[in-house]
Write a protein that holds these residues in place. Sequence first.
Motif, PDB file in Angstrom:
ATOM      1  N   ASP A 184      16.458  -9.985  -5.155  1.00 38.85           N
ATOM      2  CA  ASP A 184      17.566  -9.184  -4.661  1.00 38.85           C
ATOM      3  C   ASP A 184      17.123  -7.723  -4.564  1.00 38.85           C
ATOM      4  N   GLY A 185      17.640  -7.023  -3.571  1.00 38.26           N
ATOM      5  CA  GLY A 185      17.270  -5.621  -3.401  1.00 38.26           C
ATOM      6  C   GLY A 185      16.481  -5.399  -2.126  1.00 38.26           C
ATOM      7  N   ASN A 186      16.356  -4.148  -1.758  1.00 44.17           N
ATOM      8  CA  ASN A 186      15.699  -3.787  -0.499  1.00 44.17           C
ATOM      9  C   ASN A 186      14.191  -3.675  -0.701  1.00 44.17           C
ATOM     10  N   THR A 187      13.489  -4.768  -0.476  1.00 40.53           N
ATOM     11  CA  THR A 187      12.037  -4.776  -0.680  1.00 40.53           C
ATOM     12  C   THR A 187      11.289  -4.071   0.462  1.00 40.53           C
ATOM     13  N   TRP A 188      11.990  -3.729   1.554  1.00 40.89           N
ATOM     14  CA  TRP A 188      11.373  -2.856   2.559  1.00 40.89           C
ATOM     15  C   TRP A 188      11.022  -1.511   1.927  1.00 40.89           C
ATOM     16  N   VAL A 189      11.863  -1.064   1.009  1.00 38.19           N
ATOM     17  CA  VAL A 189      11.601   0.204   0.316  1.00 38.19           C
ATOM     18  C   VAL A 189      10.347   0.087  -0.544  1.00 38.19           C
ATOM     19  N   LEU A 190      10.164  -1.068  -1.187  1.00 36.09           N
ATOM     20  CA  LEU A 190       8.951  -1.304  -1.978  1.00 36.09           C
ATOM     21  C   LEU A 190       7.709  -1.246  -1.095  1.00 36.09           C
ATOM     22  N   LEU A 191       7.744  -1.910   0.057  1.00 33.98           N
ATOM     23  CA  LEU A 191       6.603  -1.871   0.974  1.00 33.98           C
ATOM     24  C   LEU A 191       6.321  -0.436   1.416  1.00 33.98           C
ATOM     25  N   SER A 192       7.370   0.308   1.739  1.00 29.62           N
ATOM     26  CA  SER A 192       7.214   1.697   2.171  1.00 29.62           C
ATOM     27  C   SER A 192       6.577   2.536   1.076  1.00 29.62           C
ATOM     28  N   PHE A 193       7.038   2.335  -0.141  1.00 27.94           N
ATOM     29  CA  PHE A 193       6.493   3.064  -1.289  1.00 27.94           C
ATOM     30  C   PHE A 193       4.991   2.852  -1.407  1.00 27.94           C
ATOM     31  N   MET A 194       4.553   1.613  -1.321  1.00 21.85           N
ATOM     32  CA  MET A 194       3.131   1.308  -1.450  1.00 21.85           C
ATOM     33  C   MET A 194       2.317   1.913  -0.304  1.00 21.85           C
ATOM     34  N   LEU A 195       2.839   1.832   0.897  1.00 22.25           N
ATOM     35  CA  LEU A 195       2.098   2.327   2.061  1.00 22.25           C
ATOM     36  C   LEU A 195       1.948   3.844   2.046  1.00 22.25           C
ATOM     37  N   PHE A 196       2.966   4.549   1.592  1.00 22.94           N
ATOM     38  CA  PHE A 196       2.880   6.006   1.572  1.00 22.94           C
ATOM     39  C   PHE A 196       2.063   6.525   0.391  1.00 22.94           C
ATOM     40  N   HIS A 197       2.105   5.822  -0.723  1.00 26.98           N
ATOM     41  CA  HIS A 197       1.366   6.279  -1.908  1.00 26.98           C
ATOM     42  C   HIS A 197      -0.079   5.794  -1.932  1.00 26.98           C
ATOM     43  N   ILE A 198      -0.389   4.763  -1.146  1.00 27.88           N
ATOM     44  CA  ILE A 198      -1.763   4.259  -1.082  1.00 27.88           C
ATOM     45  C   ILE A 198      -2.205   4.280   0.381  1.00 27.88           C
ATOM     46  N   PRO A 199      -2.659   5.426   0.885  1.00 30.46           N
ATOM     47  CA  PRO A 199      -3.023   5.555   2.305  1.00 30.46           C
ATOM     48  C   PRO A 199      -4.063   4.544   2.773  1.00 30.46           C
ATOM     49  N   LYS A 200      -4.925   4.080   1.863  1.00 35.58           N
ATOM     50  CA  LYS A 200      -5.933   3.098   2.259  1.00 35.58           C
ATOM     51  C   LYS A 200      -5.302   1.804   2.781  1.00 35.58           C
ATOM     52  N   LEU A 201      -4.089   1.524   2.347  1.00 30.86           N
ATOM     53  CA  LEU A 201      -3.402   0.341   2.845  1.00 30.86           C
ATOM     54  C   LEU A 201      -3.099   0.480   4.338  1.00 30.86           C
ATOM     55  N   GLN A 202      -2.715   1.690   4.750  1.00 29.78           N
ATOM     56  CA  GLN A 202      -2.447   1.917   6.169  1.00 29.78           C
ATOM     57  C   GLN A 202      -3.713   1.688   6.993  1.00 29.78           C
ATOM     58  N   GLN A 203      -4.849   2.146   6.468  1.00 28.02           N
ATOM     59  CA  GLN A 203      -6.115   1.961   7.178  1.00 28.02           C
ATOM     60  C   GLN A 203      -6.486   0.489   7.249  1.00 28.02           C
ATOM     61  N   GLU A 204      -6.315  -0.211   6.137  1.00 28.26           N
ATOM     62  CA  GLU A 204      -6.694  -1.626   6.095  1.00 28.26           C
ATOM     63  C   GLU A 204      -5.820  -2.464   7.027  1.00 28.26           C
ATOM     64  N   LEU A 205      -4.534  -2.141   7.096  1.00 25.51           N
ATOM     65  CA  LEU A 205      -3.603  -2.896   7.933  1.00 25.51           C
ATOM     66  C   LEU A 205      -3.569  -2.387   9.366  1.00 25.51           C
ATOM     67  N   GLN A 206      -4.286  -1.285   9.599  1.00 27.93           N
ATOM     68  CA  GLN A 206      -4.369  -0.691  10.933  1.00 27.93           C
ATOM     69  C   GLN A 206      -2.980  -0.357  11.494  1.00 27.93           C
ATOM     70  N   ILE A 207      -2.223   0.374  10.689  1.00 24.58           N
ATOM     71  CA  ILE A 207      -0.892   0.796  11.113  1.00 24.58           C
ATOM     72  C   ILE A 207      -0.813   2.313  11.089  1.00 24.58           C
ATOM     73  N   ASP A 208       0.068   2.840  11.901  1.00 24.53           N
ATOM     74  CA  ASP A 208       0.245   4.285  12.011  1.00 24.53           C
ATOM     75  C   ASP A 208       1.686   4.616  11.654  1.00 24.53           C
ATOM     76  N   LEU A 209       1.874   5.249  10.516  1.00 19.31           N
ATOM     77  CA  LEU A 209       3.221   5.603  10.061  1.00 19.31           C
ATOM     78  C   LEU A 209       3.574   7.005  10.547  1.00 19.31           C
ATOM     79  N   THR A 210       3.636   7.149  11.836  1.00 15.31           N
ATOM     80  CA  THR A 210       4.005   8.431  12.423  1.00 15.31           C
ATOM     81  C   THR A 210       5.465   8.717  12.127  1.00 15.31           C
ATOM     82  N   VAL A 211       5.715   9.886  11.594  1.00 19.95           N
ATOM     83  CA  VAL A 211       7.068  10.263  11.188  1.00 19.95           C
ATOM     84  C   VAL A 211       7.669  11.202  12.222  1.00 19.95           C
TER      85      VAL A 211
END
Length: 374
Positions: A212-239
Motif C-alpha cells: 500500500d502507498g505510492n511506490t512511484w514516489v519510492l522509484l523517484s526517490f531512488m532515481l534522484f538520489h542515485i544518478p547512476k541509476l538514470q545512466q544505467e536505465l538510459q532515462i532523462d529526468l528533465t525537469v
Amino acid sequence: MAYKGSGKLDTLASLYAKLEEKDSVFKRKIDLIISNNGPGSCLLRLMQISHECNNFPSKLCDIFMEKYQEIDPRLKFYSFNINDILINVTLEDVLFITGLPIDGKPVISDTGYDEGAFLSIFGIDKKVLYITELADIACGQEPDDRRIYAILLIVIVSIVAPTGDGHVCRSSYVQFIKNLDDVNNYAWGAALLSFLYRGMRRYKTEEKKFVDGNTWVLLSFMLFHIPKLQQELQIDLTVQPPTPLLFSVVNSLEKIGRDHYSRYVPKVTALLNSLDATDIKWHPYTREMLPAMVQEQISFTTRLSPLFCLNYVEHHLPHLLAPDSPLTCACTHMGMCIVGDLEYMFVVCSYLACHWRHLVSCHYRIVLHFFGTD
C-alpha cells in the motif's frame, strides 16, 4: 502484482481525458483553478500527471524493496540498506517529487468510515464508493462543486493513499475536502509519506500481497538520489518547473515498464551492490523545482534523516503508539537530526502533518526519532 495501488495513475489520466471529451468548459475551469493556485489546486494539479497506459516497472521496485530491511530488531526499525548505507524517503523528497504540502493541518480520521459523509456531498447513502462511481459524478451533470469533490477524492485514493485491495474510496476522506477553501491547508505530502511507510512495513512484516502507498514516489526517490541509476536505465529526468518531478519520472519510466522481460534487472542489481556513499546525491533538489505555492514549505523538510519511528505510528490514529514499542515512554514533540558536527532542531510530525501549533493545541504525544545518514 505487488504494486497494484500505484497502477491507479491510469484512472486519473482517463478521467482527465474524459473531462476534455465530455465537458471542455468544466475542464478549463479545473485548469484555471490549477494555474491560479485556487481551492484544492495542490491535489487537482496531480490530475495532469500522466497519460493512459502507464506501466509500473514492478521488477525495478522489487530490487529496491529487497533492500528495505530490518535494521534494529529491538525497535523493528526498517530502512533501505544499500551496502550499509541507510537511506529513507523523507518529507523533503515528497515535497519536491509531488509538490504536495508537507506542513499544515493533519490528515487524521478517528474512524474508518464517516456515516452520512457521501450523503452530505453527493446525496448517496453509502460508506464506500467505487472510483468508477466517483468518475461518473465528475463527468456527469452534477453541480460543479460536487464534481470537484469527486475529482479530489479520486486523487486522494490514487496518489496520496493508494491501496492494492480494490478501487474504492472510503467516506472518511470526505471531511478533508468538504470545505474546498481549506483543502490546500492540509499536509497531504506528509500523509502520503506516512501511508507509504506503513504500507512497506506491513508488506515486510505481515506478508501482505500488496504494498500500500505510492511506490512511484519510492522509484523517484531512488532515481534522484542515485544518478547512476538514470545512466544505467538510459532515462532523462528533465525537469520543467513548476511541474512536479513525479511527472518526469512516470513518463521516463514508461519504456522500462513495458520491458516485460525485465532485461535491466541484472545490471541495476550489480550497480546497487557496488554502490558507495560517494554515489549518493544527498541534495538533488533546488528551490526552482517546486511550484511557487509550496516553496515556503522548504523550511519544514528533513534533508538526510529518515522518519525513524514512523513505523510505530498508524496513519489514521497517529496519537497511538504500538504497545510493544520500547520508546512509548520517551514521548516528545521535537525531532533532532544530527549530521556531522551540525545539530538541527526542527518540528516534524511523523504522523501525517508537521504543524507545530496544531501539535500543541491537540496535545498529541508522538515519538519522533531521526537517524543521520551522512
